[in-house]
Design a protein around this motif. Structure first.
Motif, mmCIF file in Angstrom:
data_model
loop_
_atom_site.group_PDB
_atom_site.id
_atom_site.type_symbol
_atom_site.label_atom_id
_atom_site.label_comp_id
_atom_site.label_asym_id
_atom_site.label_seq_id
_atom_site.Cartn_x
_atom_site.Cartn_y
_atom_site.Cartn_z
ATOM 1 N N ALA A 8 47.116 62.978 19.844
ATOM 2 C CA ALA A 8 47.545 62.125 20.956
ATOM 3 C C ALA A 8 48.175 62.947 22.088
ATOM 4 C CB ALA A 8 48.541 61.080 20.453
ATOM 5 N N LYS A 9 47.954 64.269 22.063
ATOM 6 C CA LYS A 9 48.424 65.182 23.114
ATOM 7 C C LYS A 9 49.944 65.281 23.195
ATOM 8 C CE LYS A 9 44.346 65.086 26.076
ATOM 9 N NZ LYS A 9 43.831 64.958 27.454
ATOM 10 N N TYR A 10 50.584 65.302 22.037
ATOM 11 C CA TYR A 10 52.003 65.659 21.978
ATOM 12 C C TYR A 10 52.092 67.179 21.843
ATOM 13 C CZ TYR A 10 53.688 60.872 21.227
ATOM 14 O OH TYR A 10 54.005 59.530 21.359
ATOM 15 N N GLY A 11 52.976 67.784 22.575
ATOM 16 C CA GLY A 11 53.183 69.221 22.473
ATOM 17 C C GLY A 11 54.454 69.550 21.704
ATOM 18 N N PHE A 12 54.467 70.714 21.049
ATOM 19 C CA PHE A 12 55.644 71.120 20.273
ATOM 20 C C PHE A 12 56.078 72.545 20.609
ATOM 21 C CE2 PHE A 12 53.719 67.686 17.954
ATOM 22 C CZ PHE A 12 54.792 66.946 17.504
ATOM 23 N N GLY A 13 55.566 73.059 21.712
ATOM 24 C CA GLY A 13 55.997 74.383 22.146
ATOM 25 C C GLY A 13 55.645 75.463 21.144
ATOM 26 N N SER A 14 56.584 76.354 20.887
ATOM 27 C CA SER A 14 56.348 77.476 19.965
ATOM 28 C C SER A 14 56.547 77.078 18.504
ATOM 29 C CB SER A 14 57.298 78.630 20.306
ATOM 30 O OG SER A 14 58.652 78.212 20.185
ATOM 31 N N LEU A 15 56.985 75.849 18.261
ATOM 32 C CA LEU A 15 57.218 75.418 16.875
ATOM 33 C C LEU A 15 55.895 75.165 16.164
ATOM 34 C CD1 LEU A 15 59.173 74.453 14.644
ATOM 35 C CD2 LEU A 15 58.990 72.158 15.616
ATOM 36 N N ASP A 16 55.685 75.850 15.024
ATOM 37 C CA ASP A 16 54.492 75.652 14.194
ATOM 38 C C ASP A 16 54.883 74.750 13.028
ATOM 39 O OD1 ASP A 16 52.250 75.749 12.610
ATOM 40 O OD2 ASP A 16 51.901 77.901 12.904
ATOM 41 N N VAL A 17 54.662 73.452 13.202
ATOM 42 C CA VAL A 17 55.078 72.485 12.191
ATOM 43 C C VAL A 17 54.355 72.717 10.871
ATOM 44 C CG1 VAL A 17 55.141 70.029 11.598
ATOM 45 C CG2 VAL A 17 55.694 70.756 13.922
ATOM 46 N N MET A 18 53.054 73.038 10.923
ATOM 47 C CA MET A 18 52.296 73.250 9.687
ATOM 48 C C MET A 18 52.815 74.469 8.927
ATOM 49 S SD MET A 18 50.445 70.670 9.630
ATOM 50 C CE MET A 18 49.581 71.076 8.107
ATOM 51 N N LEU A 19 53.250 75.491 9.680
ATOM 52 C CA LEU A 19 53.838 76.647 9.013
ATOM 53 C C LEU A 19 55.138 76.253 8.324
ATOM 54 C CD1 LEU A 19 54.017 79.670 8.421
ATOM 55 C CD2 LEU A 19 55.140 79.971 10.647
ATOM 56 N N TYR A 42 52.151 64.663 12.241
ATOM 57 C CA TYR A 42 52.030 65.769 13.188
ATOM 58 C C TYR A 42 50.605 65.864 13.734
ATOM 59 C CZ TYR A 42 51.608 70.593 14.801
ATOM 60 O OH TYR A 42 51.342 71.717 15.540
ATOM 61 N N LYS A 43 49.605 65.742 12.846
ATOM 62 C CA LYS A 43 48.209 65.821 13.285
ATOM 63 C C LYS A 43 47.864 64.670 14.233
ATOM 64 C CE LYS A 43 46.623 68.279 9.144
ATOM 65 N NZ LYS A 43 45.828 68.175 7.879
ATOM 66 N N ALA A 90 49.144 66.693 31.192
ATOM 67 C CA ALA A 90 47.701 66.469 31.299
ATOM 68 C C ALA A 90 46.924 67.338 30.316
ATOM 69 C CB ALA A 90 47.245 66.751 32.730
ATOM 70 N N ASP A 91 47.446 68.558 30.062
ATOM 71 C CA ASP A 91 46.756 69.482 29.152
ATOM 72 C C ASP A 91 47.102 69.234 27.688
ATOM 73 O OD1 ASP A 91 45.710 70.627 31.416
ATOM 74 O OD2 ASP A 91 47.157 72.293 31.466
ATOM 75 N N GLY A 92 48.032 68.312 27.423
ATOM 76 C CA GLY A 92 48.435 68.044 26.039
ATOM 77 C C GLY A 92 49.348 69.105 25.479
ATOM 78 N N ARG A 93 50.041 69.842 26.345
ATOM 79 C CA ARG A 93 50.932 70.906 25.892
ATOM 80 C C ARG A 93 52.405 70.577 26.140
ATOM 81 N NH1 ARG A 93 50.969 74.862 28.846
ATOM 82 N NH2 ARG A 93 49.785 74.112 30.637
ATOM 83 N N ALA A 144 60.611 60.285 23.113
ATOM 84 C CA ALA A 144 60.730 60.832 24.469
ATOM 85 C C ALA A 144 59.533 60.478 25.345
ATOM 86 C CB ALA A 144 60.898 62.352 24.403
ATOM 87 N N ARG A 145 58.367 60.296 24.744
ATOM 88 C CA ARG A 145 57.151 60.089 25.539
ATOM 89 C C ARG A 145 57.212 58.831 26.409
ATOM 90 N NH1 ARG A 145 50.991 61.105 23.468
ATOM 91 N NH2 ARG A 145 49.912 60.525 25.388
ATOM 92 N N PRO A 146 57.654 57.661 25.887
ATOM 93 C CA PRO A 146 57.702 56.472 26.753
ATOM 94 C C PRO A 146 58.568 56.684 28.000
ATOM 95 C CG PRO A 146 57.961 55.846 24.462
ATOM 96 C CD PRO A 146 58.014 57.336 24.505
#
Length: 572
Positions: free
Chosen positions: A247-258, A241-242, A374-377, A306-308
C-alpha cells in the motif's frame, strides 16, 4: 565466777552453736548434691543403651550407618565403664556426710560431679544417634514410598501432556531416569543396612522432584509462548508489513523483515535453552523477543495512524505554503518601497527576507516529501511530524509578517502626525514669545531667550529631517517627545516670568506703606535694579517680598493669594 569468765563462757557457747548450725547447713546442702548426682546417674543407667546397641547389631548395619554405630558405641561403652566408680563416690560421699565427715564427703561429691559432667554429654549424644539409627529404616521406608508416589504422579502428568513439554521432554526424561537410579540406590542401601547414606540419597531425590515439579508449569507456559504466541505475533507483523509495503507505506532504513528474522533466531535460542531446562536463560531471551514484538507493533501502528493525517493535510499544506510565499513576496515588495522613503531601523526588510527563505525551504521540504509519498517511500510518521512543525511555523510566520506590515503601515500616519506636531510646536512657541513681548516688561530674561532659541533650533532640525528623502521616524518620534517637553518648560517659564513681574509691581505698590523703614527702602532700590537692568523678575520679587514680609508678617502671602485667585477667576 567473775564477769570475765562469764563473758568467755557465753562466747564459747555462741561459737559452738554457730559451728553446729554451719555443719547442719553444709550437711543438708551436700545431701541435696548427693541426691542430684544419684538421679543423674540413674537417668543415664535407665536409658539402657545396651539394649539399643543389641538391636542395632541385629540389624546388620553397613557403610556409613555401621561406622556411625561403632563410633558412638565406643563412646558410650567408655562412659559406661565409669558408672561403677561414680556410684562408689556417691555412696562414699553419702556415708561420710551422714557421719558429718563433711570435708571428705565434699571431696567425694566433687569427684563424682566431675565424672558425671564428663560422661553425660557423650551418653546423651549416643542415645540420640542410637535412636536415629533405630528409626532410620522405618523413616527411610516411609519417605521412599512418599517420594515414589510423587514421582509416579509427575511421570503420569508428563506422559499425559507430553506435547506441552515436547521441547524439553528429552531432558525431563533424562532427569526422571536419573531419579529412578537414585530410587534403586536408596533401596539397595537400605537393604544393605546403610540407612544413613540411603537417607542422603532420598533427600537428593526430594530436592530433584521439587525442582522439576516447580519448573513444569513454567516449561509448559514458555513453550506455548515461544512456539505459538510469539510465532503467531511475528507472522501477523510480517503479513501486516507486506500489506503496508504494497500500500506504499515507507519505513526508511528500518528492515522489518530482518528484525522479524532476528526475533525468530532468538526464539530458537530460547527454545534450545528451554530444552535444557535453563529457565533463567529462556526468560532473558523471551523478554528480548517480547520487547521487539512490542516495538514492531508500535512502528506499524504509528505509520498506519500517520497516513490519514498526511493525506488529509497534503493539499491544505500546499495551499498554505503557496499563500505564504505570495504574502512574503508582497511584504518584501512593500518594505522595499517604504525603505525608499523611510529608514527601517529594526531590520524589518532583512527579517522579512529571512522569513521568505524559511517559507521557501519549507516548500522545498514539502515537495520532496510529496515525491516520496508518490514513490511509496514516505515514512508517514516522519512526514506527519515534519508537517505539524511546518503548520505551526507557518502560523507564527504569518503572524510575524502581519506585525511587520502593520508596523510600517503606521509610518505614513506617523509622518503626518509629526508634521502636524511641528506646526503646532512652532505656533505654541510663537504665541509664547508674543505673549511675553506684550507684557510691557523692561526686557526679556537671558535664560528664557536661551531656552526659546534651543526650542526653535530643535523644531527647525526635526522639521528638516522630516523633509529629507528617507525619514527615520523612530529618531523623529524621540525628538518630538523631547521638543514637547521643552515647549512645556518654555510655557512654564513664560508663566513664571509674567507672574513674578505682576507680583513684583503689586508688592512694590504695597511697600509704599513702609517708606520710613530703611530695610524696605533699601530692598526697593535693589529690587528695581534687578527688575529694570537685569530683567531678573524672580529675584526682584524675592527681594522686595522678603523685606515687606519682615515689615509686616503675612502681608506678601495675602498679596500672592489675591493675585492667583484673580487669575483663576479670569480663566474660569
Amino acid at each position: 565466777m567473775s564477769s570475765t569468765q562469764s563473758l568467755l563462757l557465753i562466747t564459747l557457747i555462741i561459737t559452738i552453736i554457730v559451728v553446729v548450725m554451719a555443719m547442719l547447713l553444709i550437711n543438708r546442702r551436700q545431701l541435696r548434691d548427693i541426691e542430684e548426682l544419684d538421679n543423674e546417674l540413674g537417668n543415664m543407667e535407665d536409658l539402657h543403651l545396651e539394649r539399643a546397641i543389641g538391636k542395632l547389631d541385629q540389624m546388620e548395619l553397613a557403610g556409613e550407618s555401621l561406622a556411625t554405630l561403632n563410633t558412638w558405641k565406643k563412646s558410650y561403652q567408655k562412659a559406661a565403664e565409669l558408672f561403677p566408680e561414680i556410684q562408689r563416690l556417691i555412696e562414699d560421699g553419702a556415708d561420710e556426710n551422714a557421719c558429718y565427715r563433711l570435708v571428705k564427703s565434699h571431696q567425694s561429691i566433687k569427684q563424682a560431679r566431675e565424672l558425671v559432667d564428663s560422661v553425660s554429654e557423650d551418653v546423651k549424644n549416643s542415645s540420640d544417634v542410637f535412636t536415629q539409627l533405630l528409626e532410620s529404616n522405618r523413616e527411610n521406608k516411609a519417605q521412599y514410598d512418599e517420594l515414589m508416589q510423587s514421582y509416579r504422579e509427575i511421570r503420569k502428568e508428563i506422559l499425559a501432556d507430553s506435547f506441552d513439554y515436547s521441547v524439553a521432554l528429552e531432558e525431563i526424561e533424562n532427569r526422571l531416569s536419573a531419579m529412578e537410579e537414585d530410587f534403586a540406590q536408596a533401596k539397595n542401601l537400605s537393604a544393605q543396612g546403610d540407612h544413613v547414606e540411603a537417607k542422603r540419597v532420598l533427600s537428593k531425590i526430594r530436592a530433584d522432584l521439587t525442582a522439576l515439579k516447580t519448573k513444569l508449569p513454567e516449561v509448559k507456559e514458555d513453550q506455548h509462548d515461544l512456539q505459538t504466541v510469539f510465532a503467531d505475533q511475528l507472522d501477523e507483523i510480517a503479513a501486516g508489513y507486506k500489506e503496508m509495503r504494497d500500500a506504499k507505506y515507507g519505513f526508511g532504513s528500518l528492515d522489518v523483515m530482518l528484525e522479524i528474522r532476528q526475533s525468530n533466531d532468538q526464539i530458537d535460542r530460547s527454545l534450545a535453552a528451554l530444552a535444557q531446562l535453563d529457565l533463567e536463560e529462556t526468560s532473558k531471551g523471551m523478554k528480548k523477543v517480547e520487547k521487539e514484538i512490542k516495538t514492531l507493533y508500535g512502528i506499524l501502528e504509528k505509520e498506519y495512524k500517520a497516513r490519514p493525517f498526511v493525506e488529509k493535510n497534503q493539499d491544505k499544506l500546499q495551499r498554505l505554503l503557496t499563500h505564504q510565499q505570495t504574502v512574503s513576496q508582497q511584504l518584501i515588495k512593500k518594505l522595499r518601497h517604504i525603505d525608499e522613503s523611510y529608514e527601517l531601523t529594526h531590520g524589518e526588510l532583512d527579517e522579512s527576507r529571512e522569513l521568505e527563505r524559511e517559507v521557501h525551504k519549507m516548500d522545498s521540504d514539502y515537495i520532496r516529501a510529496s515525491q516520496r509519498i508518490a514513490d511509496g517511500r514516505a515514512v508517514y510518521s516522519e512526514v506527519q511530524d515534519d508537517w505539524i512543525k511546518i503548520l505551526g511555523r507557518l502560523q507564527e510566520i504569518g503572524k510575524r509578517q502581519q506585525e511587520l506590515s502593520e508596523a510600517v503601515d503606521g509610518l505614513y500616519e506617523a509622518e503626518e502626525v509629526a508634521q502636524q506636531s511641528i506646526k503646532e510646536f512652532k505656533q505654541q512657541v510663537s504665541l509664547v514669545y508674543r505673549h511675553l513681548s506684550r507684557q510691557n516688561l523692561p526686557g526679556i530674561p537671558e535664560g528664557f531667550l536661551q531656552m526659546y532659541t534651543l526650542v526653535i533650533n530643535e523644531i527647525s532640525k526635526t522639521s528638516g529631517e522630516l523633509n529629507q528623502v528617507r525619514i527615520n521616524m523612530e529618531k523623529i518620534s524621540e525628538e518630538l517627545v523631547q521638543i514637547s517637553d521643552d515647549v512645556d518648560r518654555l510655557q512654564r517659564e513664560e508663566e513664571d516670568i509674567i507672574s513674578s513681574a505682576n507680583l513684583f509691581e503689586l508688592t512694590m505698590q504695597y511697600s509704599n506703606k513702609f517708606l520710613d523703614n530703611e530695610t524696605v527702602v533699601r530692598a526697593r532700590r535693589n529690587a528695581m535694579k534687578l527688575y529694570d537692568r537685569d530683567y531678573n523678575y524672580k529675584d526682584a520679587l524675592d527681594t522686595i517680598a522678603t523685606a515687606v514680609e519682615r515689615a509686616e508678617p503675612g502681608s506678601y502671602q495675602r498679596i500672592e493669594n489675591a493675585y492667583y485667585q484673580e487669575q483663576k477667576e479670569l480663566i474660569d
